[in-house]
Motif scaffolding. Structure first.
Motif, PDB file in Angstrom:
ATOM      1  N   ILE A 167       0.836  -1.206   0.000  1.00  0.00           N
ATOM      2  CA  ILE A 167       0.000   0.000   0.000  1.00  0.00           C
ATOM      3  C   ILE A 167       0.872   1.258   0.000  1.00  0.00           C
ATOM      4  O   ILE A 167       0.626   2.197  -0.763  1.00  0.00           O
ATOM      5  CB  ILE A 167      -0.937  -0.002   1.220  1.00  0.00           C
ATOM      6  N   LEU A 168       1.899   1.246   0.854  1.00  0.00           N
ATOM      7  CA  LEU A 168       2.810   2.398   0.906  1.00  0.00           C
ATOM      8  C   LEU A 168       3.524   2.593  -0.431  1.00  0.00           C
ATOM      9  O   LEU A 168       3.698   3.733  -0.897  1.00  0.00           O
ATOM     10  CB  LEU A 168       3.837   2.201   2.022  1.00  0.00           C
ATOM     11  N   LEU A 169       3.935   1.489  -1.048  1.00  0.00           N
ATOM     12  CA  LEU A 169       4.637   1.577  -2.332  1.00  0.00           C
ATOM     13  C   LEU A 169       3.734   2.161  -3.409  1.00  0.00           C
ATOM     14  O   LEU A 169       4.177   2.968  -4.236  1.00  0.00           O
ATOM     15  CB  LEU A 169       5.135   0.190  -2.754  1.00  0.00           C
ATOM     16  N   ALA A 170       2.454   1.764  -3.398  1.00  0.00           N
ATOM     17  CA  ALA A 170       1.502   2.315  -4.368  1.00  0.00           C
ATOM     18  C   ALA A 170       1.359   3.820  -4.189  1.00  0.00           C
ATOM     19  O   ALA A 170       1.317   4.579  -5.168  1.00  0.00           O
ATOM     20  CB  ALA A 170       0.146   1.617  -4.217  1.00  0.00           C
ATOM     21  N   LEU A 171       1.321   4.267  -2.927  1.00  0.00           N
ATOM     22  CA  LEU A 171       1.220   5.704  -2.654  1.00  0.00           C
ATOM     23  C   LEU A 171       2.485   6.440  -3.094  1.00  0.00           C
ATOM     24  O   LEU A 171       2.413   7.550  -3.635  1.00  0.00           O
ATOM     25  CB  LEU A 171       0.975   5.925  -1.161  1.00  0.00           C
ATOM     26  N   VAL A 172       3.645   5.805  -2.873  1.00  0.00           N
ATOM     27  CA  VAL A 172       4.903   6.419  -3.300  1.00  0.00           C
ATOM     28  C   VAL A 172       4.966   6.514  -4.817  1.00  0.00           C
ATOM     29  O   VAL A 172       5.384   7.538  -5.378  1.00  0.00           O
ATOM     30  CB  VAL A 172       6.107   5.614  -2.762  1.00  0.00           C
ATOM     31  N   MET A 173       4.526   5.454  -5.518  1.00  0.00           N
ATOM     32  CA  MET A 173       4.543   5.479  -6.981  1.00  0.00           C
ATOM     33  C   MET A 173       3.568   6.533  -7.515  1.00  0.00           C
ATOM     34  O   MET A 173       3.802   7.145  -8.555  1.00  0.00           O
ATOM     35  CB  MET A 173       4.208   4.103  -7.541  1.00  0.00           C
ATOM     36  N   PHE A 174       2.473   6.730  -6.790  1.00  0.00           N
ATOM     37  CA  PHE A 174       1.546   7.816  -7.150  1.00  0.00           C
ATOM     38  C   PHE A 174       2.260   9.162  -7.082  1.00  0.00           C
ATOM     39  O   PHE A 174       2.144  10.004  -7.989  1.00  0.00           O
ATOM     40  CB  PHE A 174       0.339   7.794  -6.212  1.00  0.00           C
ATOM     41  N   SER A 175       3.034   9.369  -6.014  1.00  0.00           N
ATOM     42  CA  SER A 175       3.764  10.633  -5.873  1.00  0.00           C
ATOM     43  C   SER A 175       4.845  10.771  -6.937  1.00  0.00           C
ATOM     44  O   SER A 175       5.103  11.870  -7.438  1.00  0.00           O
ATOM     45  CB  SER A 175       4.378  10.740  -4.475  1.00  0.00           C
ATOM     46  N   MET A 176       5.503   9.659  -7.299  1.00  0.00           N
ATOM     47  CA  MET A 176       6.507   9.708  -8.364  1.00  0.00           C
ATOM     48  C   MET A 176       5.856  10.085  -9.704  1.00  0.00           C
ATOM     49  O   MET A 176       6.446  10.803 -10.518  1.00  0.00           O
ATOM     50  CB  MET A 176       7.213   8.357  -8.497  1.00  0.00           C
ATOM     51  N   GLY A 177       4.645   9.599  -9.908  1.00  0.00           N
ATOM     52  CA  GLY A 177       3.914   9.959 -11.125  1.00  0.00           C
ATOM     53  C   GLY A 177       3.619  11.447 -11.194  1.00  0.00           C
ATOM     54  O   GLY A 177       3.484  12.017 -12.284  1.00  0.00           O
ATOM     55  N   CYS A 178       3.565  12.087 -10.017  1.00  0.00           N
ATOM     56  CA  CYS A 178       3.316  13.534  -9.971  1.00  0.00           C
ATOM     57  C   CYS A 178       4.500  14.336 -10.498  1.00  0.00           C
ATOM     58  O   CYS A 178       4.399  15.557 -10.643  1.00  0.00           O
ATOM     59  CB  CYS A 178       2.998  13.964  -8.533  1.00  0.00           C
ATOM     60  N   ASN A 179       5.628  13.680 -10.766  1.00  0.00           N
ATOM     61  CA  ASN A 179       6.796  14.358 -11.328  1.00  0.00           C
ATOM     62  C   ASN A 179       6.976  14.048 -12.815  1.00  0.00           C
ATOM     63  O   ASN A 179       7.954  14.440 -13.426  1.00  0.00           O
ATOM     64  CB  ASN A 179       8.060  13.948 -10.569  1.00  0.00           C
ATOM     65  N   VAL A 180       6.026  13.311 -13.376  1.00  0.00           N
ATOM     66  CA  VAL A 180       6.097  12.899 -14.778  1.00  0.00           C
ATOM     67  C   VAL A 180       5.210  13.801 -15.628  1.00  0.00           C
ATOM     68  O   VAL A 180       4.026  13.986 -15.318  1.00  0.00           O
ATOM     69  CB  VAL A 180       5.668  11.425 -14.951  1.00  0.00           C
ATOM     70  N   GLU A 181       5.787  14.375 -16.667  1.00  0.00           N
ATOM     71  CA  GLU A 181       5.021  15.187 -17.607  1.00  0.00           C
ATOM     72  C   GLU A 181       4.576  14.308 -18.760  1.00  0.00           C
ATOM     73  O   GLU A 181       5.398  13.636 -19.390  1.00  0.00           O
ATOM     74  CB  GLU A 181       5.873  16.346 -18.120  1.00  0.00           C
ATOM     75  N   ALA A 203       0.721  18.843  -7.190  1.00  0.00           N
ATOM     76  CA  ALA A 203       1.566  17.688  -7.525  1.00  0.00           C
ATOM     77  C   ALA A 203       2.962  17.843  -6.928  1.00  0.00           C
ATOM     78  O   ALA A 203       3.564  16.859  -6.479  1.00  0.00           O
ATOM     79  CB  ALA A 203       1.655  17.522  -9.046  1.00  0.00           C
ATOM     80  N   LYS A 204       3.478  19.077  -6.910  1.00  0.00           N
ATOM     81  CA  LYS A 204       4.806  19.313  -6.342  1.00  0.00           C
ATOM     82  C   LYS A 204       4.833  19.027  -4.847  1.00  0.00           C
ATOM     83  O   LYS A 204       5.809  18.480  -4.322  1.00  0.00           O
ATOM     84  CB  LYS A 204       5.237  20.759  -6.612  1.00  0.00           C
ATOM     85  N   ILE A 205       3.750  19.376  -4.157  1.00  0.00           N
ATOM     86  CA  ILE A 205       3.663  19.108  -2.717  1.00  0.00           C
ATOM     87  C   ILE A 205       3.610  17.600  -2.476  1.00  0.00           C
ATOM     88  O   ILE A 205       4.300  17.065  -1.599  1.00  0.00           O
ATOM     89  CB  ILE A 205       2.415  19.789  -2.120  1.00  0.00           C
ATOM     90  N   ILE A 206       2.790  16.920  -3.263  1.00  0.00           N
ATOM     91  CA  ILE A 206       2.668  15.458  -3.141  1.00  0.00           C
ATOM     92  C   ILE A 206       4.013  14.797  -3.426  1.00  0.00           C
ATOM     93  O   ILE A 206       4.406  13.839  -2.749  1.00  0.00           O
ATOM     94  CB  ILE A 206       1.594  14.927  -4.119  1.00  0.00           C
ATOM     95  N   LEU A 207       4.724  15.325  -4.410  1.00  0.00           N
ATOM     96  CA  LEU A 207       6.017  14.759  -4.793  1.00  0.00           C
ATOM     97  C   LEU A 207       7.033  14.862  -3.653  1.00  0.00           C
ATOM     98  O   LEU A 207       7.758  13.904  -3.375  1.00  0.00           O
ATOM     99  CB  LEU A 207       6.550  15.490  -6.031  1.00  0.00           C
ATOM    100  N   LYS A 208       7.072  16.016  -2.985  1.00  0.00           N
ATOM    101  CA  LYS A 208       8.019  16.191  -1.878  1.00  0.00           C
ATOM    102  C   LYS A 208       7.730  15.210  -0.751  1.00  0.00           C
ATOM    103  O   LYS A 208       8.642  14.585  -0.205  1.00  0.00           O
ATOM    104  CB  LYS A 208       7.947  17.632  -1.361  1.00  0.00           C
TER     105      LYS A 208
END
Length: 327
Positions: free
Chosen positions: A40-54, A190-195
């Motif tokens: 579950i944590l990994l899915a949330l982290v990958m969601f945040s990583m996606g927030c840095n993808v254009e 997205a930048k906040i989520i990414l941090k």
């Protein structure tokens, strides 16, 4: 403790320098609970990583897949070959050699995306490479294993868990896709989520290593050759991936990305293949290798990250001042 062999009294197998005690029922229950939480944590982290993808750059890598092709060559060309060379060079047991090769034939792990972010890598390339390597693993894993394991075993005895590969693909694509959408619609949020996600990801990587060490603390007495192979293998992957990308003319930030995508393997998938393919007695000789590889790939990744951060600090450069970040 068995004084003649140096093994614990409840060891399930003792052969030479190798001694393994399998996890008890408590560890099995703890493993399931922690695996669920970490997933579950990994899915949330990958969601945040996606927030840095254009999305435009991501699709650009798909349409002009030169970087992805380099990653493909590293992932399914270099890694299996390095695994084969190490197995022959150290003359390890046939079953151990097969497990080393299974590790080399696995696709890239999602931790590479987190590390790519921390070294100012190309996140669009990182996510596209991880996605493509996981997808192509459906065909390339059986092919690579067929080619390289002939020396030791009939490749037909190795079971490829296609459902697990499919699950890994879904677990990667879905949260990353949502993150890309959020970045497209609400870039500031997205930048906040990414941090938050990048810090959580770093903690998660350390947590996975610690949890693995706790769950299998009684299985650390293993053949020294496997320790050596587990140490060299990820370093070779990182180094060869980096230099191949540089030889191919890729900018520095993409070289760092390809390096982590190459050396950072999906160790969970390797563990699943091993558990499905071997008997309990055989597992006792090899089931710790994915954990050994996982710990050393994280340890050396942390060292490389430290070197990179020190380099930036020493030269007084920030992310915007790296010319290759704009390529």
């Amino acid at each position: 403790m068995n004084n003649s062999t140096g093994c614990l009294a409840n060891a399930t197998i003792c052969e030479g320098a190798s001694c393994v005690v399998t996890a008890n029922n408590f560890n099995d229950i703890l493993s399931v609970v922690l695996s669920t939480v970490l997933t579950i944590l990994l899915a949330l982290v990958m969601f945040s990583m996606g927030c840095n993808v254009e999305i435009e750059k991501f699709l650009g890598h798909i349409k002009r897949p030169w970087g992805i092709c380099i990653g493909f060559l590293c992932q399914f060309g270099i890694m299996p070959l390095v695994g084969y060379i190490l197995s022959v060079a150290f003359n390890i047991l046939p079953i151990q050699a097969v497990v080393v090769l299974i590790m080399g034939c696995c696709p890239g792990g999602t931790a590479s995306n987190i590390l790519a972010y921390w070294v100012d890598g190309d996140m669009d390339l990182s996510v596209s490479m991880t996605t493509c390597s996981t997808l192509m693993a459906l065909g390339m894993m059986p092919l690579c294993l067929l080619i390289y394991t002939k020396t030791w075993v009939d490749s037909g005895t190795i079971i490829i868990p296609y459902d697990n590969i499919g699950t890994s693909l879904v677990a990667l694509v879905v949260p990353v896709s949502i993150g890309i959408f959020v970045n497209h619609k609400w870039p500031r949020k997205a930048k906040i989520i990414l941090k938050i996600g990048s810090i959580t990801g770093a903690i998660l990587i350390v947590l996975i290593a610690v949890v693995g060490g706790i769950l299998y603390q009684s299985a650390w007495i293993i053949a020294p050759k496997l320790w050596i192979v587990g140490t060299i293998f990820p370093v070779a992957g990182y180094s060869l991936g980096f230099f191949l990308a540089r030889i191919a003319g890729q900018p520095w930030h993409r070289c760092r990305t390809v390096a982590f995508e190459t050396g950072m393997q999906n160790t969970q998938l390797c563990s699943t293949v091993v558990q499905l393919s071997f008997t309990q007695e055989q597992l006792n000789q090899v089931f710790t290798f994915p954990l050994i590889y996982s710990i050393f790939q994280l340890a050396f990744a942390a060292i490389f990250l430290g070197i990179y951060v020190a380099y930036k600090k020493y030269y007084g450069k920030n992310k915007e001042e790296f010319p290759d970040q704009r390529q």
